[in-house]
Design a protein around this motif. Sequence first.
Motif, mmCIF file in Angstrom:
data_model
loop_
_atom_site.group_PDB
_atom_site.id
_atom_site.type_symbol
_atom_site.label_atom_id
_atom_site.label_comp_id
_atom_site.label_asym_id
_atom_site.label_seq_id
_atom_site.Cartn_x
_atom_site.Cartn_y
_atom_site.Cartn_z
ATOM 1 N N THR A 1 0.829 -1.202 0.000
ATOM 2 C CA THR A 1 0.000 0.000 0.000
ATOM 3 C C THR A 1 0.864 1.252 0.000
ATOM 4 O OG1 THR A 1 -1.765 -1.175 1.187
ATOM 5 C CG2 THR A 1 -1.847 1.225 1.207
ATOM 6 N N SER A 2 1.896 1.285 0.845
ATOM 7 C CA SER A 2 2.764 2.464 0.927
ATOM 8 C C SER A 2 3.556 2.665 -0.364
ATOM 9 C CB SER A 2 3.718 2.332 2.118
ATOM 10 O OG SER A 2 4.611 1.250 1.935
ATOM 11 N N GLU A 3 3.850 1.572 -1.067
ATOM 12 C CA GLU A 3 4.603 1.660 -2.320
ATOM 13 C C GLU A 3 3.715 1.941 -3.529
ATOM 14 O OE1 GLU A 3 6.469 -2.117 -2.496
ATOM 15 O OE2 GLU A 3 8.063 -1.623 -1.063
ATOM 16 N N GLY A 4 2.388 1.932 -3.322
ATOM 17 C CA GLY A 4 1.474 2.117 -4.436
ATOM 18 C C GLY A 4 1.341 0.879 -5.307
ATOM 19 N N GLN A 5 1.666 -0.253 -4.742
ATOM 20 C CA GLN A 5 1.623 -1.520 -5.473
ATOM 21 C C GLN A 5 0.210 -2.113 -5.411
ATOM 22 O OE1 GLN A 5 2.922 -4.288 -7.791
ATOM 23 N NE2 GLN A 5 4.694 -3.491 -6.685
ATOM 24 N N ASP B 1 -9.161 3.804 -2.207
ATOM 25 C CA ASP B 1 -9.938 4.744 -1.405
ATOM 26 C C ASP B 1 -10.713 4.042 -0.291
ATOM 27 O OD1 ASP B 1 -11.688 3.386 -3.024
ATOM 28 O OD2 ASP B 1 -12.802 5.158 -3.708
ATOM 29 N N ASP B 2 -10.348 2.813 0.010
ATOM 30 C CA ASP B 2 -11.027 2.040 1.046
ATOM 31 C C ASP B 2 -10.806 2.684 2.415
ATOM 32 O OD1 ASP B 2 -12.130 0.135 2.701
ATOM 33 O OD2 ASP B 2 -10.508 -1.317 2.439
ATOM 34 N N PRO B 3 -11.860 3.173 3.074
ATOM 35 C CA PRO B 3 -11.675 3.806 4.382
ATOM 36 C C PRO B 3 -11.426 2.802 5.497
ATOM 37 C CG PRO B 3 -14.006 3.719 3.846
ATOM 38 C CD PRO B 3 -13.273 3.208 2.634
ATOM 39 N N VAL B 4 -11.729 1.535 5.233
ATOM 40 C CA VAL B 4 -11.610 0.516 6.271
ATOM 41 C C VAL B 4 -10.153 0.157 6.546
ATOM 42 C CG1 VAL B 4 -12.078 -1.919 6.803
ATOM 43 C CG2 VAL B 4 -13.903 -0.457 5.907
ATOM 44 N N TRP B 5 -9.329 0.084 5.486
ATOM 45 C CA TRP B 5 -7.977 -0.428 5.643
ATOM 46 C C TRP B 5 -7.153 0.309 6.695
ATOM 47 C CZ3 TRP B 5 -5.004 -4.410 5.220
ATOM 48 C CH2 TRP B 5 -3.627 -4.264 5.211
ATOM 49 N N PRO B 6 -7.017 1.636 6.666
ATOM 50 C CA PRO B 6 -6.175 2.290 7.675
ATOM 51 C C PRO B 6 -6.711 2.126 9.092
ATOM 52 C CG PRO B 6 -7.355 3.924 6.355
ATOM 53 C CD PRO B 6 -7.547 2.605 5.682
ATOM 54 N N VAL B 7 -8.036 2.095 9.249
ATOM 55 C CA VAL B 7 -8.607 1.917 10.588
ATOM 56 C C VAL B 7 -8.355 0.494 11.074
ATOM 57 C CG1 VAL B 7 -10.717 2.032 11.964
ATOM 58 C CG2 VAL B 7 -10.364 3.647 10.089
ATOM 59 N N LEU B 8 -8.481 -0.464 10.172
ATOM 60 C CA LEU B 8 -8.233 -1.865 10.517
ATOM 61 C C LEU B 8 -6.785 -2.067 10.945
ATOM 62 C CD1 LEU B 8 -9.120 -4.822 10.593
ATOM 63 C CD2 LEU B 8 -8.645 -4.950 8.137
ATOM 64 N N VAL B 9 -5.851 -1.499 10.200
ATOM 65 C CA VAL B 9 -4.437 -1.604 10.572
ATOM 66 C C VAL B 9 -4.207 -0.976 11.942
ATOM 67 C CG1 VAL B 9 -2.105 -0.833 9.982
ATOM 68 C CG2 VAL B 9 -3.609 -1.731 8.203
ATOM 69 N N GLY B 10 -4.878 0.133 12.195
ATOM 70 C CA GLY B 10 -4.746 0.785 13.500
ATOM 71 C C GLY B 10 -5.222 -0.102 14.635
ATOM 72 N N LEU B 11 -6.340 -0.805 14.427
ATOM 73 C CA LEU B 11 -6.841 -1.722 15.454
ATOM 74 C C LEU B 11 -5.842 -2.840 15.714
ATOM 75 C CD1 LEU B 11 -10.642 -2.244 14.626
ATOM 76 C CD2 LEU B 11 -9.654 -0.890 16.468
ATOM 77 N N LEU B 12 -5.274 -3.382 14.643
ATOM 78 C CA LEU B 12 -4.323 -4.472 14.802
ATOM 79 C C LEU B 12 -3.058 -4.020 15.514
ATOM 80 C CD1 LEU B 12 -4.692 -6.067 11.258
ATOM 81 C CD2 LEU B 12 -5.442 -7.091 13.406
ATOM 82 N N GLU B 13 -2.617 -2.810 15.213
ATOM 83 C CA GLU B 13 -1.374 -2.311 15.815
ATOM 84 C C GLU B 13 -1.544 -1.954 17.287
ATOM 85 O OE1 GLU B 13 -0.240 0.888 13.287
ATOM 86 O OE2 GLU B 13 0.812 -0.414 11.842
#
Length: 348
Positions: free
Chosen positions: A14-18, A107-119
Amino acid sequence: MSLSEIREAASRWTSEGQPWGEAILIGVRRSAPRLPGARFAAAADGSMAGTISAGCVEADLREHILAAIRAGEPRVVSYGITDEMALGVGLACGGEIDVLVRPHEWDDPVWPVLVGLLETGNAGALITGVSEDIRGRRLLVASDGSATGSLGSPELDASFLARGRELMAREGGRPVETDEGTVAFLDPVLPSRRLVIVGATPVASALSRFAAVAGFRVTVVDPREGLARDELFPDATLVREWPEVAMDRLALDAWTDVAVLAHDDRLDVPALHAALTAGCRYVGLLGGRRTQELRRQHLIDKGVNISYINRIRGPIGLDIGAATPAEIAVAILAEILALKGGGKAADR
């Protein structure tokens, strides 16, 4: 939640735009290598992470993921084993599986929030649409009731949100269905399991290493600095305090497993008392029949309810003829994992 198995790679892509996508095991019939909720991910450059079948179908799934990325549409793929498939793609174990393949949306709003929960280790529930009209859409519910994303309509979202904490009540992915027949797949997002080991013994040293590899966050409690040495517990957090103080500070809960290995009543009894009253999922005690009886009597004298005391698993660990510290550690971890997965040890 097996999303942790692909999180690092998916975050990098995601960070690499892949461009990347994931495959989620949503259904199992008969035998299969992994349980529902297992994940496999692949990026457009061919790199992969995770596993669904321990190698049986991943190569084919990678092609489905790449096709979903190109088309921008999710799909459901099924695998089984028949005479015709025996030399092709299938499950040699004889099972059948259904897999939801979905491309990652930028543009998925779920992904960053999901990563935050996991972290952060906070709890939640990820609901992914399976029925054709909502396939691939996602709704993430946090333990505080906040929601991110949507399955397609406020009414449908509300039907799942109304279930509240029921969505996070137990481990393991599973399909869920509304009264109207709309099917989604539920992934509880739960905190990492914690293992608190009381007593910095040789068994504890081996157990802390094995448990860390298995994904547990390990804490070792022992006030004896000569035993609680950093070099013996490189994968654990050491708390050099008496259990009366340490166990309260650790905020034990239902997502904590406790292995009492000190073989010293000054440590064993307060540790057992704290673990039982906190409702820890697993409470195991090292020692033979005489030790077990003595510790239980101490707890009775302290006024601990007998129903709590009967939850102690002792002698600790599965009966596999273990003798060395490493073997005993394997038996303990096996018992913990069997309870976690609902195996036979859960009924001991």
